[in-house]
Scaffold this motif. Sequence first.
Motif, PDB file in Angstrom:
ATOM      1  N   GLU A 161       0.831  -1.203   0.000  1.00 42.36           N
ATOM      2  CA  GLU A 161       0.000   0.000   0.000  1.00 42.36           C
ATOM      3  C   GLU A 161       0.868   1.258   0.000  1.00 42.36           C
ATOM      4  N   GLU A 162       1.949   1.232   0.785  1.00 45.65           N
ATOM      5  CA  GLU A 162       2.871   2.369   0.801  1.00 45.65           C
ATOM      6  C   GLU A 162       3.543   2.534  -0.560  1.00 45.65           C
ATOM      7  N   LEU A 163       3.891   1.412  -1.173  1.00 45.10           N
ATOM      8  CA  LEU A 163       4.490   1.475  -2.510  1.00 45.10           C
ATOM      9  C   LEU A 163       3.480   2.047  -3.504  1.00 45.10           C
ATOM     10  N   GLU A 164       2.233   1.660  -3.366  1.00 41.39           N
ATOM     11  CA  GLU A 164       1.183   2.175  -4.241  1.00 41.39           C
ATOM     12  C   GLU A 164       1.043   3.690  -4.088  1.00 41.39           C
ATOM     13  N   GLN A 165       1.157   4.181  -2.869  1.00 37.69           N
ATOM     14  CA  GLN A 165       1.067   5.618  -2.637  1.00 37.69           C
ATOM     15  C   GLN A 165       2.220   6.351  -3.323  1.00 37.69           C
ATOM     16  N   SER A 166       3.361   5.695  -3.461  1.00 38.92           N
ATOM     17  CA  SER A 166       4.511   6.331  -4.103  1.00 38.92           C
ATOM     18  C   SER A 166       4.290   6.560  -5.599  1.00 38.92           C
ATOM     19  N   LEU A 167       3.273   5.920  -6.169  1.00 37.68           N
ATOM     20  CA  LEU A 167       2.992   6.114  -7.598  1.00 37.68           C
ATOM     21  C   LEU A 167       2.592   7.551  -7.895  1.00 37.68           C
ATOM     22  N   ALA A 168       2.102   8.239  -6.890  1.00 38.13           N
ATOM     23  CA  ALA A 168       1.685   9.631  -7.080  1.00 38.13           C
ATOM     24  C   ALA A 168       2.873  10.592  -7.110  1.00 38.13           C
ATOM     25  N   ASP A 169       4.054  10.073  -6.831  1.00 41.88           N
ATOM     26  CA  ASP A 169       5.264  10.903  -6.845  1.00 41.88           C
ATOM     27  C   ASP A 169       5.501  11.393  -8.278  1.00 41.88           C
ATOM     28  N   GLY A 170       5.455  12.673  -8.460  1.00 39.78           N
ATOM     29  CA  GLY A 170       5.586  13.267  -9.794  1.00 39.78           C
ATOM     30  C   GLY A 170       6.965  13.114 -10.414  1.00 39.78           C
ATOM     31  N   ASP A 171       7.938  12.676  -9.645  1.00 40.36           N
ATOM     32  CA  ASP A 171       9.308  12.562 -10.153  1.00 40.36           C
ATOM     33  C   ASP A 171       9.599  11.218 -10.819  1.00 40.36           C
ATOM     34  N   LEU A 172       8.651  10.287 -10.814  1.00 41.61           N
ATOM     35  CA  LEU A 172       8.907   8.954 -11.362  1.00 41.61           C
ATOM     36  C   LEU A 172       8.705   8.929 -12.875  1.00 41.61           C
ATOM     37  N   ALA A 173       9.650   8.302 -13.560  1.00 41.82           N
ATOM     38  CA  ALA A 173       9.536   8.121 -15.008  1.00 41.82           C
ATOM     39  C   ALA A 173       8.519   7.020 -15.297  1.00 41.82           C
ATOM     40  N   SER A 174       8.038   6.964 -16.526  1.00 38.41           N
ATOM     41  CA  SER A 174       7.008   5.985 -16.876  1.00 38.41           C
ATOM     42  C   SER A 174       7.505   4.551 -16.660  1.00 38.41           C
ATOM     43  N   ALA A 175       8.768   4.284 -16.959  1.00 31.18           N
ATOM     44  CA  ALA A 175       9.307   2.931 -16.755  1.00 31.18           C
ATOM     45  C   ALA A 175       9.295   2.565 -15.273  1.00 31.18           C
ATOM     46  N   GLU A 176       9.637   3.512 -14.419  1.00 26.20           N
ATOM     47  CA  GLU A 176       9.631   3.277 -12.973  1.00 26.20           C
ATOM     48  C   GLU A 176       8.203   3.068 -12.468  1.00 26.20           C
ATOM     49  N   LEU A 177       7.256   3.809 -13.010  1.00 26.32           N
ATOM     50  CA  LEU A 177       5.856   3.621 -12.640  1.00 26.32           C
ATOM     51  C   LEU A 177       5.373   2.214 -12.999  1.00 26.32           C
ATOM     52  N   ARG A 178       5.707   1.777 -14.217  1.00 29.22           N
ATOM     53  CA  ARG A 178       5.326   0.425 -14.654  1.00 29.22           C
ATOM     54  C   ARG A 178       5.960  -0.626 -13.760  1.00 29.22           C
ATOM     55  N   GLU A 179       7.234  -0.437 -13.448  1.00 26.32           N
ATOM     56  CA  GLU A 179       7.937  -1.390 -12.593  1.00 26.32           C
ATOM     57  C   GLU A 179       7.277  -1.478 -11.220  1.00 26.32           C
ATOM     58  N   ARG A 180       6.955  -0.349 -10.649  1.00 23.62           N
ATOM     59  CA  ARG A 180       6.327  -0.335  -9.329  1.00 23.62           C
ATOM     60  C   ARG A 180       4.928  -0.958  -9.373  1.00 23.62           C
ATOM     61  N   ARG A 181       4.175  -0.700 -10.441  1.00 20.70           N
ATOM     62  CA  ARG A 181       2.854  -1.326 -10.568  1.00 20.70           C
ATOM     63  C   ARG A 181       2.994  -2.845 -10.641  1.00 20.70           C
ATOM     64  N   ASP A 182       4.005  -3.315 -11.394  1.00 23.63           N
ATOM     65  CA  ASP A 182       4.245  -4.760 -11.486  1.00 23.63           C
ATOM     66  C   ASP A 182       4.617  -5.342 -10.129  1.00 23.63           C
ATOM     67  N   VAL A 183       5.484  -4.649  -9.405  1.00 14.15           N
ATOM     68  CA  VAL A 183       5.896  -5.115  -8.080  1.00 14.15           C
ATOM     69  C   VAL A 183       4.686  -5.166  -7.147  1.00 14.15           C
ATOM     70  N   ILE A 184       3.829  -4.159  -7.198  1.00 14.82           N
ATOM     71  CA  ILE A 184       2.629  -4.138  -6.359  1.00 14.82           C
ATOM     72  C   ILE A 184       1.778  -5.372  -6.643  1.00 14.82           C
ATOM     73  N   ALA A 185       1.589  -5.688  -7.914  1.00 11.79           N
ATOM     74  CA  ALA A 185       0.779  -6.863  -8.281  1.00 11.79           C
ATOM     75  C   ALA A 185       1.416  -8.146  -7.748  1.00 11.79           C
ATOM     76  N   PHE A 186       2.727  -8.283  -7.918  1.00 11.40           N
ATOM     77  CA  PHE A 186       3.428  -9.473  -7.426  1.00 11.40           C
ATOM     78  C   PHE A 186       3.375  -9.534  -5.899  1.00 11.40           C
ATOM     79  N   TRP A 187       3.553  -8.388  -5.252  1.00 10.61           N
ATOM     80  CA  TRP A 187       3.536  -8.321  -3.796  1.00 10.61           C
ATOM     81  C   TRP A 187       2.185  -8.783  -3.255  1.00 10.61           C
ATOM     82  N   ARG A 188       1.106  -8.280  -3.848  1.00 11.63           N
ATOM     83  CA  ARG A 188      -0.237  -8.678  -3.419  1.00 11.63           C
ATOM     84  C   ARG A 188      -0.446 -10.177  -3.624  1.00 11.63           C
ATOM     85  N   GLU A 189       0.006 -10.688  -4.757  1.00  8.35           N
ATOM     86  CA  GLU A 189      -0.106 -12.110  -5.044  1.00  8.35           C
ATOM     87  C   GLU A 189       0.705 -12.926  -4.032  1.00  8.35           C
ATOM     88  N   ASN A 190       1.909 -12.441  -3.713  1.00 10.29           N
ATOM     89  CA  ASN A 190       2.748 -13.123  -2.724  1.00 10.29           C
ATOM     90  C   ASN A 190       2.077 -13.162  -1.358  1.00 10.29           C
TER      91      ASN A 190
END
Length: 168
Positions: free
Chosen positions: A106-135
């Motif tokens: 959830e904290e990682l998800e909140q970091s998606l709103a950080d305006g300094d993240l590049a699109s690749a970093e946003l995609r990576e974090r979204r993928d990690v969130i999905a894997f984390w929830r599944e784990n």
Amino acid sequence: MSARDRIRAVAETLREPRSVNWISEQADAAWSTTNEELQDLVDQGQLRRVEAGETTRYQPDYTRLLFEEIRTLIEENTREELRSELAAITEEIEEWQVTYEVETWEELEQSLADGDLASAELRERRDVIAFWRENEEDRRLIKHALELYSDVEVAREQMTDVADRATS
């Protein structure tokens, strides 16, 4: 895949109660076939009928699905394999916690709103969130399986003893 197989496939993946019409449409099957198959699934205990106003909807029996998943884990894995998987999941989550300096997905998800993240970093974090929830879901199921492992072994031994006595 037959129409009935498609209907079952759709019904098994429902995340919320759905009508015969919706399931029929998703399965590309006739309404009458869908209705019959759903009634059979209810009679078998695989689906539950939910009345929503004047509409009947169907959803999986989530309790049954939970116990089937736990049973499958126990039947297909040794205790040690389950413990190893639990350790691997925990290690992966701990790595994400360190990498992203967060404690929860959830904290990682909140970091998606950080305006300094590049699109690749946003995609990576979204993928990690999905894997984390599944784990976390897998970890929960594995913990349940380990808690019930001895009870299931005893039940299996009792079934084997009864079957052996019946054939003797």
